[in-house]
Design a protein around this motif. Structure first.
Motif, PDB file in Angstrom:
ATOM      1  N   GLN A  20       0.646  -1.350   0.057  1.00 42.52           N
ATOM      2  CA  GLN A  20      -0.015   0.049  -0.191  1.00 42.52           C
ATOM      3  C   GLN A  20       0.974   1.191  -0.014  1.00 42.52           C
ATOM      4  O   GLN A  20       1.955   1.324   0.562  1.00 42.52           O
ATOM      5  CB  GLN A  20      -0.941   0.192   1.163  1.00 42.52           C
ATOM      6  N   PRO A  21       0.548   2.476  -0.826  1.00 38.26           N
ATOM      7  CA  PRO A  21       1.201   3.547  -0.598  1.00 38.26           C
ATOM      8  C   PRO A  21       1.496   4.132   0.992  1.00 38.26           C
ATOM      9  O   PRO A  21       2.531   4.667   1.105  1.00 38.26           O
ATOM     10  CB  PRO A  21       0.408   4.658  -1.481  1.00 38.26           C
ATOM     11  N   TYR A 215      -5.761   3.553  -3.696  1.00 38.51           N
ATOM     12  CA  TYR A 215      -5.215   3.262  -4.893  1.00 38.51           C
ATOM     13  C   TYR A 215      -5.200   1.890  -5.054  1.00 38.51           C
ATOM     14  O   TYR A 215      -5.516   0.964  -4.307  1.00 38.51           O
ATOM     15  CB  TYR A 215      -3.529   3.612  -4.744  1.00 38.51           C
ATOM     16  N   ARG A 216      -4.975   1.473  -6.317  1.00 43.97           N
ATOM     17  CA  ARG A 216      -5.138  -0.095  -6.967  1.00 43.97           C
ATOM     18  C   ARG A 216      -3.756  -0.084  -7.498  1.00 43.97           C
ATOM     19  O   ARG A 216      -3.104   0.747  -8.307  1.00 43.97           O
ATOM     20  CB  ARG A 216      -6.435  -0.371  -7.806  1.00 43.97           C
ATOM     21  N   ARG A 217      -3.279  -1.362  -7.615  1.00 44.51           N
ATOM     22  CA  ARG A 217      -2.022  -1.571  -8.276  1.00 44.51           C
ATOM     23  C   ARG A 217      -2.497  -2.033  -9.804  1.00 44.51           C
ATOM     24  O   ARG A 217      -3.289  -2.819 -10.046  1.00 44.51           O
ATOM     25  CB  ARG A 217      -1.358  -2.840  -7.641  1.00 44.51           C
ATOM     26  N   TRP A 222       0.790   2.729  -9.100  1.00 49.24           N
ATOM     27  CA  TRP A 222      -0.492   3.074  -8.299  1.00 49.24           C
ATOM     28  C   TRP A 222      -1.390   3.740  -9.253  1.00 49.24           C
ATOM     29  O   TRP A 222      -0.683   4.815  -9.768  1.00 49.24           O
ATOM     30  CB  TRP A 222      -0.065   3.489  -7.016  1.00 49.24           C
ATOM     31  N   SER A 348      -4.949   0.814  -0.001  1.00 41.86           N
ATOM     32  CA  SER A 348      -4.804   0.189  -1.480  1.00 41.86           C
ATOM     33  C   SER A 348      -5.874  -0.604  -1.481  1.00 41.86           C
ATOM     34  O   SER A 348      -6.281  -1.124  -0.374  1.00 41.86           O
ATOM     35  CB  SER A 348      -3.466  -0.552  -1.678  1.00 41.86           C
TER      36      SER A 348
END
Length: 586
Positions: A20-21, A215-217, A222, A348
């Protein structure tokens, strides 16, 4: 000052995996946020999150929805066994799941036993569904996996219907009622249902925003996930909150135990908060066994009302709920016996915060900070009765110098009926003969699984044995059982068998040794695999304290290994020296 270096190291190592960021976490003790930190970025290029940074907490929302329903039950305006269709009329036309199936009740919805199929991730994307469209959807009927009341299956739909019931009873929009009934009385000013409540225009550009972005990868890195509005499925996952606000939520549940210690200012009764944390239904979800290869020791996984209730093999009861959602992941967990809690939030998609929270909670509770509610309380246990403490002291005196009159006053009549006092004196003499003059172990603390039960350790120069008492329900209570572990005599068949099995566990031979004969019908291949797996898990070990056994045919001994402590239990035939049973447990 409490050192939380271990907690910070665990969190940093977890974040470095890149899941996750950014993440924020906090430790709750005695109703307060005693430690909090943030790592990474609350949005790409932004500062780290902190205790006030707002994240979407997703399915942790369910505990708020369940609290509101139970508060309304306490107000007398609904009953848990009322039919859901009495409040959501669209359900009245639904055909039964089977010809003999029960109609769906509020209790079924709360405990996820309404029979609906699991609806992740479909349900997440229904978050902003307009209320009128939800009504139309319900009127068309739904598919069932099970008859209501027969099986747990995780359901977002069920909690969306609970939100509709709240509105039907109160006349207020679901988010408004949660704010009025729960959030405002608790002072949770940075908790709500829309991100815009906490972010003013222009803040993000200046780096001052207090809202984490989700966010999603994606293949390019991201990618930001847009916030969904609060709609018909908000009761299952719509809340935004922060570590600081969630401290008050977690602390309110932790403070409900033990009874009599909760404050009176909470908007939900202490008894109701306890009720929410009691197992209502087995989830049937797989849980890791307590020891490799020993599936029988796997603790039960259960659901209460809006909360998961699990039994940790070492810590005892843990109450928790996770949240997973496009852009976010979250977890809150607490240990009712010590009042210790953990909150972990990540930005995330479906960020796995539960493993991090579990590690943080275990680290803090095992370290003993904060201490349990009572002196000498085992992990996962409530405080003991004063009568239990007094009984332990009285038994210690009896073990030094037996007195029948004192024993008759201390014990309920069944104790002498179960084993005459003469037999008990001979057992004490055997212990003294085998470990030397003994007294209560000053190093190892007594343990209390319940207020009326105590086990403690008797240490002599040649060993340590376990003693245990259980008090009865009389008033005042008396001791209804006394058990003492008798170690095997040096050179006896049981002692030889114990040494042989431990020696084999510490060796390299994977096959069961022919030098240890076993009873017919015992699968030595399976036995060897089970014990060998335990040996690999614990590492090279030595015999420690004796926990149970008669000293002649049976023994249960702690094996202290390089990596873990396990208990080895053996039963032999003293005459033939044949091993009849061997087992291991954490």
């Amino acid at each position: 000052m409490v050192d939380f270096a271990e907690v910070d190291t665990l969190a940093a190592g977890y974040h470095e995996r890149g899941g996750q960021p950014g993440l924020a976490y906090g430790i709750v003790a005695d109703g307060e946020l005693v430690h909090a930190a943030g790592l990474g970025e609350r949005y790409l290029g932004g500062p780290p999150p902190d205790a006030g940074t707002v994240f979407r907490i997703a399915s942790m929302t369910k505990s708020f929805t369940a609290s509101a329903i139970l508060a309304l039950r306490d107000d007398g305006v609904l009953k848990l066994d009322d039919l859901a269709e009495d409040y959501a009329p669209e359900l009245r036309g639904w055909p039964p799941a089977s010809p003999d199936a029960a109609r769906i009740s509020i209790r079924h919805l709360l405990t996820m036993t309404a029979g609906f199929p699991t609806d992740d991730p479909w349900g997440d994307r229904q978050q902003g569904l307009p209320l009128e469209e939800f009504a139309h959807f319900l009127a068309g009927g739904v598919s069932f996996n099970w008859a209501p009341g027969t099986r747990f299956e995780y359901s977002n739909l069920g909690y969306a219907i609970l939100g509709r019931i709240i509105t039907a009873v109160t006349g207020a929009a679901y988010p408004d009622y949660i704010r009025q009934r729960l959030l405002r009385p608790l002072g949770m000013t940075r908790t709500g249902y829309e991100a815009e409540e906490f972010e003013r225009p222009g803040e993000r550009a200046t780096g001052t925003t207090g809202v984490a972005r989700g966010y999603r990868r994606s293949p390019g890195g991201w990618s930001e996930v847009a916030f969904d509005p609060a709609g018909a499925f908000a009761p299952m996952g719509g809340i935004f909150s922060c570590v600081r606000d969630l401290t008050r939520w977690v602390a309110g549940f932790a403070a409900a135990f033990p009874p009599g210690h909760a404050d009176g200012a909470h908007p939900v009764r202490a008894a109701t908060r306890r009720e929410m944390q009691l197992p209502q239904v087995l989830t049937g979800w797989a849980t890791a066994p307590g020891l490799p290869g020993n599936g029988a020791s796997s603790p039960p996984a259960t659901y209460g009302f809006g909360l998961f209730v699990d039994e940790h093999p070492a810590l005892g009861r843990i109450v928790s709920h996770s949240g997973g959602y496009p852009g976010f992941g979250s977890n809150m967990a607490w240990h009712p016996a010590t009042g210790t809690g953990v909150i972990a939030l990540g930005n995330s998609t479906y960020a796995a915060m539960a493993p991090l929270a579990a590690r943080l909670l275990e680290a803090v509770v095992r370290r003993g900070e904060p201490a349990a509610h009572g002196p000498g309380v085992a992990l996962g246990a409530p405080g003991p009765w004063q009568e239990t403490l007094a009984a332990r002291a009285a038994v210690n005196e009896l073990l030094k110098t037996w007195d029948d009159a004192a024993a008759q006053r201390l014990f309920s009549p069944n104790v002498a009926q179960d084993a005459p006092f003469g037999e008990r004196q001979r057992r004490i003499a055997l212990i003294r003969e085998r470990i030397g003059e003994f007294g209560e172990d000053p190093v190892r603390r007594p343990e209390f699984d319940t207020p009326a039960q105590c086990r403690w350790w008797l240490a002599g120069e040649r060993g340590v044995v376990q003693a245990q008492i259980q008090l009865n329900p009389e008033r005042p209570p008396r001791v209804q059982s006394l058990t003492l572990a008798v170690p095997p005599a040096v050179g006896s068949p049981l002692h030889v068998a114990l040494d042989a099995v431990v020696g084999w566990l510490n060796g390299d031979d994977r096959d069961w040794p022919s030098s240890i004969p076993v009873a017919g019908g015992v699968d030595t291949g399976l036995l060897a695999r089970r014990l060998r797996m335990a040996a690999v898990w614990a590492g090279r070990c030595r015999v420690g304290a004796f926990k149970a056994g008669d000293g002649a045919a049976s023994v249960a001994a702690e094996l202290t290994g390089e990596h873990a402590v396990i208990t080895l239990a053996l039963v032999i035939d003293p005459e033939t020296r044949v091993l009849q049973m061997a087992d291991v447990a954490p």
